[in-house]
Design an enzyme around this catalytic site. Sequence first.
Site, PDB file in Angstrom:
ATOM      1  N   GLU A 302     -48.491  19.327  18.688  1.00 56.71           N
ATOM      2  CA  GLU A 302     -47.640  18.269  18.145  1.00 56.71           C
ATOM      3  C   GLU A 302     -46.533  18.825  17.248  1.00 56.71           C
ATOM      4  OE1 GLU A 302     -50.428  15.415  16.437  1.00 56.71           O
ATOM      5  OE2 GLU A 302     -50.632  14.477  18.411  1.00 56.71           O
ATOM      6  N   ASP A 381     -58.043  11.536  21.731  1.00 59.98           N
ATOM      7  CA  ASP A 381     -57.742  11.506  20.296  1.00 59.98           C
ATOM      8  C   ASP A 381     -58.508  10.397  19.576  1.00 59.98           C
ATOM      9  OD1 ASP A 381     -56.613  12.075  17.896  1.00 59.98           O
ATOM     10  OD2 ASP A 381     -54.640  11.243  18.350  1.00 59.98           O
ATOM     11  N   GLU A 409     -58.383   5.686  12.337  1.00 60.60           N
ATOM     12  CA  GLU A 409     -57.035   5.653  12.917  1.00 60.60           C
ATOM     13  C   GLU A 409     -56.922   4.690  14.100  1.00 60.60           C
ATOM     14  OE1 GLU A 409     -55.524   9.491  14.015  1.00 60.60           O
ATOM     15  OE2 GLU A 409     -53.788   8.646  15.040  1.00 60.60           O
TER      16      GLU A 409
HETATM   17  C1  GCV Z   1     -52.602  15.170  11.625  1.00 62.92           C
HETATM   18  C2  GCV Z   1     -53.330  12.431  16.045  1.00 62.92           C
HETATM   19  C3  GCV Z   1     -52.814  11.725  14.846  1.00 62.92           C
HETATM   20  C4  GCV Z   1     -51.946  12.625  13.998  1.00 62.92           C
HETATM   21  C5  GCV Z   1     -52.775  13.856  13.618  1.00 62.92           C
HETATM   22  C6  GCV Z   1     -53.228  14.524  14.906  1.00 62.92           C
HETATM   23  C7  GCV Z   1     -54.126  15.717  14.650  1.00 62.92           C
HETATM   24  O1  GCV Z   1     -52.294  12.705  16.934  1.00 62.92           O
HETATM   25  O2  GCV Z   1     -52.132  10.573  15.240  1.00 62.92           O
HETATM   26  O3  GCV Z   1     -51.529  11.925  12.864  1.00 62.92           O
HETATM   27  O4  GCV Z   1     -52.040  14.746  12.840  1.00 62.92           O
HETATM   28  O5  GCV Z   1     -53.979  13.609  15.670  1.00 62.92           O
HETATM   29  O6  GCV Z   1     -55.323  15.576  14.772  1.00 62.92           O
HETATM   30  O7  GCV Z   1     -53.605  16.785  14.355  1.00 62.92           O
END
Ligand code: GCV
Length: 694
Positions: A302, A381, A409
């Site tokens: 990411e 995720d 989340e």
């Molecule tokens: C910290 C998901 C979340 C992100 C998070 C990522 C991760 O994509 O939406 O906010 O980033 O996981 O676990 O690194």
Amino acid sequence: MSTTPTTTSDQTAHAAPAAAGSASLAEHHPAWLPDAAFAPVGRRAIAVGPDGGALVATVVAEARRATERFGGSVVVTGSPTGDGPAGTTGPELVLTTDASAGLPPEGFRVSRAAGVTRVVAADDAGLLYGWFDVVRRGEAAFAADLAPTTHAPRTSLRMLDHWDNIDVHPVMGQVERGYAGGSIFYEAGRLRDDLSRVHEYARLLAATGVNHVSVNNVNVHRTEATLLTDRLGDVVRLAEVFRPWGIRVHLSVSFAAPMTLGGLPTSDPLDAAVQDWWVQAARRVYAAVPDFGGFVVKADSEGQPGPFAYGRDHADGANLLARALAPFGGVVHWRAFVYNHTQDWRDRSTDRARAAYDHFAPLDGRFDDNVVVQVKHGPLDFQVREAFSPVLVAMPRTRVALELQVTQEYTGHQKHVYLLPEEWAEILSWRPWGEAGGTLADVVTGHGPGGREGGIVAVSNVGDDRFWTGHPFAQANLYGFGRLAWDPTLTPEQLVDEWTALTFPDADPRVAEVVRDLLLGSRRTYEDYTAPLGVCFMVGPGHYGPGVDFYEYSAWGTYHFADRDGIGVDRTVATGTGFAGQYPQPWASVYESLDTCPDELLLFFHHVPYSHVLHDGRTVVQHVYDTHFDGAARTEEMAARWRDVEGLVDGDLYERVRLLLAEQVRSAAEWRDQLTTYFYRHSGVPDTHGRRIY
Ligand code: GCV
């Protein structure tokens, strides 16, 4: 070549913290350690000893605090027998350490005979855990005789990761995916002066068995990167607060730090100057924090920088840091959350679910002994329902940790009641090689085929909210995480009962009944009114509320492929992306076949017509109608049930839960209406019960 740690994590809007904001630090809720929970121990004559290190001092201070409040007494003994100075009344609770007792590390033995309850601990940490075990038992610890039982953690690595930023991020806020206010560590761009709340947090965690905490976001931004260098003093202060509770502190670091902090032209893991930079960085950290735990790294994920920029792989990257930490006993937690987040929805060959396995499984055997590859429980995720990540069981020559998410989340942002231990118990007890093999908990705790211990990690859900977690019931998830990391065989029922008994110690028995009713089954309820049958990412901006097509044409992946005929992702080997083939048997075959694939994961593995008949005889579309109407109706029952305890619990807590249940009812109705309407409009099939669809 990537040179800067640009974060492009899925920043589809930062949701505002749940419910009312933070109150003054002095006003926060005691969570599962209210004074009244200490009444049974606090009334007793207690002997603790032999006097020793910091953790013994913590137990002594705990015992004094309890006895001063409730009229008991404490003697600190010089010998492991627990005998106090001549003339003192015989203690009714004796806590001692005895390294020669043959107990496992951090373990303890509890017994009661002849009117004395005894805790014999392997070491100082065991003494602390033994103390909280007696607190948890309450009066039962001082009633009938107890045959000796030994207790020890299943894994030595029980860790919480904080996604806290020092600076408030313009999109993700101060705590990324945090739903409980600001950070308890940082405020206004710096470490808080007053860390008393962190002290209380460390105490709460110690009472559950957590022994490692990472203190900053894995998306490491510019300011936070300097915790490794200029802000090392902040880490020293945090470590001082956590240390008396047996908790070691870790830092998330940026793979690009040699460039961004060190001014080097590269972060190539095979470059000698880069290697030396990390060696010096580790040396400085350990000079300041001798019991520092190690680094957590999100690399090539990411938008975070990583070894790919130099044509190197994840083993090269992880070993670079591991070799710098090794002389000091530090560990690298290298996250396996690696996938292409710049996809084209038109490209049907890319399957995010495959990515981590494709990157990591071939590297098995290449990671140093002090690397732990940290793997999310599912291949996507933290969805409400996804298959287990096959990476977890694909690397017998690697230490693999399971990563869970306590912060909600995708599970209702700590506005919806969602008992995560119901989900985690399934994950931990999953048998990757079928009934004859061990469990996933065995694998990650070092009792699997490779015998390598990685541990159990989770993303924390606390903030500076008055109730710590936004929804007071989300405290049960944090409590449950620590306890499950200690003993993965505990059931959700046991955890709820433990948490409720500690949190509401003097309450009318109706409170425990209502809390049980609301928490148990809450995961199924949430699943019922949200995304069905293992289809994922039907969430809206910020990952809250329905957004059936929100991700369908995005760069982050495509998750349901609904059209007028059917829905689901074909991940079979025969006709799909081949993801099902990443599992060992029997699961590869179980998931591959429409006949054997569990209904709850049907749309995760298969694309089927709406008329496809599930194992219970209903069609897919009728299942969606039924579960959505039922699930939403259950939230209304939950809200009504809560009214039964009005006046029986603290008024603020009552009101917070009441307001959040009202939001859950509203949101569940929205999910119900959008999902049923979507399925009706795509399929044209009416509900057999004729309920209202738009
Ligand atoms: C910290 C998901 C979340 C992100 C998070 C990522 C991760 O994509 O939406 O906010 O980033 O996981 O676990 O690194």
